[in-house]
Write a protein that holds these residues in place. Structure first.
Motif, PDB file in Angstrom:
ATOM      1  N   ARG A  26      -3.966 -81.894   3.310  1.00  0.00           N
ATOM      2  CA  ARG A  26      -4.599 -82.210   4.416  1.00  0.00           C
ATOM      3  C   ARG A  26      -6.156 -82.374   3.848  1.00  0.00           C
ATOM      4  N   GLU A  27      -6.674 -84.007   3.893  1.00  0.00           N
ATOM      5  CA  GLU A  27      -7.971 -83.826   3.752  1.00  0.00           C
ATOM      6  C   GLU A  27      -8.646 -84.913   4.457  1.00  0.00           C
ATOM      7  N   ALA A  28     -10.043 -84.986   4.513  1.00  0.00           N
ATOM      8  CA  ALA A  28     -10.943 -84.951   5.332  1.00  0.00           C
ATOM      9  C   ALA A  28     -12.446 -85.278   4.948  1.00  0.00           C
ATOM     10  N   LEU A 102     -16.616 -83.233   1.600  1.00  0.00           N
ATOM     11  CA  LEU A 102     -14.467 -83.479   1.750  1.00  0.00           C
ATOM     12  C   LEU A 102     -13.539 -82.320   1.558  1.00  0.00           C
ATOM     13  N   CYS A 103     -13.054 -82.228   2.792  1.00  0.00           N
ATOM     14  CA  CYS A 103     -12.569 -80.723   2.494  1.00  0.00           C
ATOM     15  C   CYS A 103     -11.013 -80.923   2.902  1.00  0.00           C
ATOM     16  N   LYS A 104     -10.759 -80.743   1.726  1.00  0.00           N
ATOM     17  CA  LYS A 104      -9.029 -80.227   1.548  1.00  0.00           C
ATOM     18  C   LYS A 104      -8.930 -79.461   1.593  1.00  0.00           C
ATOM     19  N   LEU A 105      -7.394 -78.970   1.528  1.00  0.00           N
ATOM     20  CA  LEU A 105      -6.015 -77.611   2.044  1.00  0.00           C
ATOM     21  C   LEU A 105      -5.007 -78.493   2.032  1.00  0.00           C
ATOM     22  N   THR A 106      -3.848 -77.144   1.888  1.00  0.00           N
ATOM     23  CA  THR A 106      -2.634 -77.452   2.276  1.00  0.00           C
ATOM     24  C   THR A 106      -1.920 -76.526   3.122  1.00  0.00           C
ATOM     25  N   GLY A 107      -1.947 -77.362   4.294  1.00  0.00           N
ATOM     26  CA  GLY A 107      -2.415 -76.303   5.708  1.00  0.00           C
ATOM     27  C   GLY A 107      -1.273 -76.730   6.972  1.00  0.00           C
ATOM     28  N   LYS A 147      -9.519 -89.333   7.450  1.00  0.00           N
ATOM     29  CA  LYS A 147      -8.979 -88.238   7.207  1.00  0.00           C
ATOM     30  C   LYS A 147      -7.471 -88.411   6.829  1.00  0.00           C
ATOM     31  N   THR A 148      -6.528 -87.589   6.363  1.00  0.00           N
ATOM     32  CA  THR A 148      -5.715 -87.827   5.732  1.00  0.00           C
ATOM     33  C   THR A 148      -4.159 -86.662   5.731  1.00  0.00           C
ATOM     34  N   GLY A 149      -3.285 -86.835   6.196  1.00  0.00           N
ATOM     35  CA  GLY A 149      -1.766 -85.767   6.147  1.00  0.00           C
ATOM     36  C   GLY A 149      -1.595 -85.356   7.639  1.00  0.00           C
ATOM     37  N   GLY A 150      -0.855 -84.245   7.932  1.00  0.00           N
ATOM     38  CA  GLY A 150      -0.875 -84.328   9.620  1.00  0.00           C
ATOM     39  C   GLY A 150       0.184 -85.070   9.771  1.00  0.00           C
ATOM     40  N   LYS A 151       0.922 -84.587  11.189  1.00  0.00           N
ATOM     41  CA  LYS A 151       1.326 -85.369  11.788  1.00  0.00           C
ATOM     42  C   LYS A 151       0.605 -86.599  12.430  1.00  0.00           C
ATOM     43  N   SER A 152      -0.751 -86.943  12.708  1.00  0.00           N
ATOM     44  CA  SER A 152      -1.094 -88.304  12.861  1.00  0.00           C
ATOM     45  C   SER A 152      -1.171 -89.097  11.541  1.00  0.00           C
ATOM     46  N   GLY A 153      -0.957 -88.585  10.556  1.00  0.00           N
ATOM     47  CA  GLY A 153      -1.042 -89.594   9.308  1.00  0.00           C
ATOM     48  C   GLY A 153      -2.917 -89.933   8.851  1.00  0.00           C
ATOM     49  N   HIS A 154      -2.917 -90.803   9.203  1.00  0.00           N
ATOM     50  CA  HIS A 154      -3.685 -91.255   7.811  1.00  0.00           C
ATOM     51  C   HIS A 154      -5.469 -92.330   8.769  1.00  0.00           C
TER      52      HIS A 154
END
Length: 159
Positions: A26-28, A102-107, A147-154
């Motif tokens: 996930r990234e934002a 920019l913030c990023k993680l795997t979570g 933002k990218t990642g997760g259920k809601s997508g891009h």
């Protein structure tokens, strides 16, 4: 529009249970814009500000804020961020500074609040360091850029 996720069936605030979610990257990215007098910006850019390196201090403050978002914003989860980046771009023609985070993680939950907090606190730090020379600095346009990642997508904000 989807339902509010931080409100339970009784209408009470609650922390979202993310235990059943899959871990994804996930990234934002977020921004804040700071308007100031040309003289104030010149003081910062020339390195002549009496409080030291304004941009370096703001960058560190933004990074620290992202890491502590869960302590500042009720119902945010504590996150193990894998990357936090804060960039400061000065535009002498408009006498503005654009803060981009920019913030990023795997979570299991997103990092939008962390990115917004990083950009906001970096901007507030610039104000704090410069208020002795200019009190009418304006911080505006704090927003999520992408933002990218997760259920809601891009998600990408309109240009």
């Amino acid at each position: 529009m989807s339902e509010l996720t931080h409100i339970n069936a009784s209408g009470e605030a609650n922390m979202v249970d993310v235990s059943g979610k899959a871990e994804t990257v996930r990234e934002a990215r977020a921004e804040a814009v700071i308007d100031m007098a040309p003289e104030t910006l010149s003081l910062i850019l020339s390195g002549q500000h009496h409080k030291g390196d304004v941009f370096a201090t703001a960058r560190i403050a933004g990074i620290q804020a992202a890491k502590r978002t869960w302590e500042l914003i009720p119902l945010c989860h504590p996150l193990m961020l894998s990357k936090v980046e804060v960039s400061l771009i000065a535009n002498q023609e408009t006498s503005q500074v654009r803060v981009e985070s920019l913030c990023k993680l795997t979570g299991k939950t997103g990092v939008e609040m962390e990115a917004l907090t990083a950009a906001s606190v970096a901007a507030l730090t610039i104000y704090d360091m410069c208020k002795a020379v200019q009190k009418d600095i304006v911080i505006s346009s704090v927003k999520l850029l992408e933002k990218t990642g997760g259920k809601s997508g891009h998600f990408k904000a309109d240009a």
